[in-house]
Design a protein around this motif. Sequence first.
Motif, short mmCIF file in Angstrom:
data_model
loop_
_atom_site.label_atom_id
_atom_site.label_comp_id
_atom_site.label_asym_id
_atom_site.label_seq_id
_atom_site.Cartn_x
_atom_site.Cartn_y
_atom_site.Cartn_z
N UNK A 2 15.50 -35.54 -13.39
CA UNK A 2 14.65 -34.50 -13.98
C UNK A 2 13.18 -34.92 -13.90
N UNK A 3 12.90 -36.17 -14.25
CA UNK A 3 11.53 -36.67 -14.21
C UNK A 3 10.98 -36.61 -12.79
N UNK A 4 11.77 -37.05 -11.82
CA UNK A 4 11.34 -37.00 -10.42
C UNK A 4 10.99 -35.58 -10.00
N UNK A 5 11.84 -34.62 -10.36
CA UNK A 5 11.63 -33.24 -9.95
C UNK A 5 10.38 -32.63 -10.59
N UNK A 6 9.96 -33.17 -11.73
CA UNK A 6 8.76 -32.66 -12.38
C UNK A 6 7.50 -33.46 -12.02
N UNK A 7 7.65 -34.52 -11.25
CA UNK A 7 6.49 -35.28 -10.79
C UNK A 7 5.90 -34.59 -9.56
N UNK A 8 4.67 -34.89 -9.27
CA UNK A 8 4.01 -34.28 -8.11
C UNK A 8 4.10 -35.19 -6.89
N UNK A 9 3.86 -34.60 -5.75
CA UNK A 9 3.78 -35.37 -4.51
C UNK A 9 2.47 -36.14 -4.45
N UNK A 10 2.44 -37.29 -3.77
CA UNK A 10 1.15 -37.93 -3.52
C UNK A 10 0.24 -36.96 -2.76
N UNK A 11 -1.04 -36.97 -3.08
CA UNK A 11 -1.97 -36.07 -2.39
C UNK A 11 -2.23 -36.55 -0.97
N UNK A 12 -2.28 -37.85 -0.78
CA UNK A 12 -2.43 -38.46 0.54
C UNK A 12 -2.12 -39.94 0.41
N UNK A 13 -2.18 -40.65 1.52
CA UNK A 13 -1.79 -42.05 1.52
C UNK A 13 -2.75 -42.91 0.71
N UNK A 14 -3.97 -42.41 0.45
CA UNK A 14 -4.92 -43.19 -0.34
C UNK A 14 -4.36 -43.53 -1.72
N UNK A 15 -3.45 -42.68 -2.22
CA UNK A 15 -2.85 -42.94 -3.54
C UNK A 15 -1.78 -44.02 -3.50
N UNK A 16 -1.17 -44.23 -2.34
CA UNK A 16 0.00 -45.12 -2.31
C UNK A 16 -0.10 -46.25 -1.30
N UNK A 17 -1.15 -46.29 -0.49
CA UNK A 17 -1.21 -47.33 0.54
C UNK A 17 -1.23 -48.72 -0.06
N UNK A 18 -0.68 -49.66 0.70
CA UNK A 18 -0.64 -51.03 0.24
C UNK A 18 0.72 -51.42 -0.30
N UNK A 19 0.76 -52.55 -0.98
CA UNK A 19 2.02 -53.13 -1.45
C UNK A 19 2.36 -52.69 -2.87
N UNK A 20 3.68 -52.51 -3.09
CA UNK A 20 4.19 -52.10 -4.39
C UNK A 20 5.41 -52.95 -4.75
N UNK A 21 5.47 -53.39 -5.99
CA UNK A 21 6.69 -53.99 -6.51
C UNK A 21 7.69 -52.86 -6.75
N UNK A 22 8.97 -53.19 -6.75
CA UNK A 22 9.97 -52.16 -6.94
C UNK A 22 11.18 -52.62 -7.72
N UNK A 23 11.88 -51.66 -8.33
CA UNK A 23 13.12 -51.93 -9.06
C UNK A 23 14.08 -50.77 -8.84
N UNK A 24 15.36 -51.10 -8.76
CA UNK A 24 16.40 -50.08 -8.77
C UNK A 24 16.64 -49.65 -10.22
N UNK A 25 16.92 -48.37 -10.42
CA UNK A 25 17.16 -47.84 -11.75
C UNK A 25 18.60 -47.34 -11.87
N UNK A 26 18.93 -46.80 -13.02
CA UNK A 26 20.30 -46.35 -13.27
C UNK A 26 20.72 -45.29 -12.25
N UNK A 27 21.95 -45.43 -11.74
CA UNK A 27 22.46 -44.49 -10.74
C UNK A 27 23.69 -43.76 -11.24
N UNK A 28 23.74 -43.50 -12.53
CA UNK A 28 24.87 -42.73 -13.05
C UNK A 28 25.96 -43.58 -13.66
#
Length: 258
Positions: free
Chosen positions: A85-111
């Motif tokens: 639900x949260x994902x569906x209500x989030x917006x798309x990145x406007x362009x790569x300037x918002x997301x370029x570079x390195x990001x840490x990550x985690x897996x979340x609950x899958x049901x």
Amino acid sequence: LQAAAVAAAATILGSSASNMYETYRLSETVGDKNFPSYAPSSQLLEAYLPPTDAPPSEVAMAPLGRSYDKILSDLRNMNRLELLVLFLKCRSPRNIAEVRGDWDGELLDNGGAVMTSVSSFLTDRLFGKGRKWNGKAFYPQNKDYISGDGVNRFLSIGEKGLPETEHKFDWSLESSHIDPKSKSLLLAYHRFQGRLSPWRGMRDEVRVLQVQNGRRLGDGGCILIGMGCMDWSGAFWRNGFMNCAPFCLYRPPDQIKI
């Protein structure tokens, strides 16, 4: 032993079917005024969603003043339905300037425990070859900043656990497979995988969870909500995204460039 294997397979198939039905029902109602009427109410989730009387176009946002670490803790405590639900209500990145570079990550609950364990096994043991998945990096390919490539990050096996990269992907801003009326950052792996590779059909979608701390959006950091899938694990239904698994990407506020 054979009976145990059959029981395990049946449990995984049943859980996958449940996840697919859950995703389908939400994807069909995301544009409705009363969305997410199908999903049970949750105080944790509601804190991130627009008010019930807000227009359907309003997007999710982290509560004002909520710390970066607390937001990550909230995501870890949400179940798959809440994360979807949260994902569906989030917006798309406007362009790569918002997301370029390195990001840490985690897996979340899958049901639940079964599907979350399956996701971890596929991602860390198989996809990562025994290395824990640690995030992604995004790079632009051209000046339009709406397409490019990237790579996954893993923690090396050993005491230091240094980041290593493997499994490149293409990304582009396109219509979502989960929510076709809106856009997501779509990641596709097939160009970098062999014809017989089990990862050839891997795909991800990523959206932005806006963070605010009272001054301006982004000052408190930036968090991305993602959904990953294999086309075959979702019976090729919308390229497999009906059986998608949640993850998040994040980096400390002092690394955010607005």
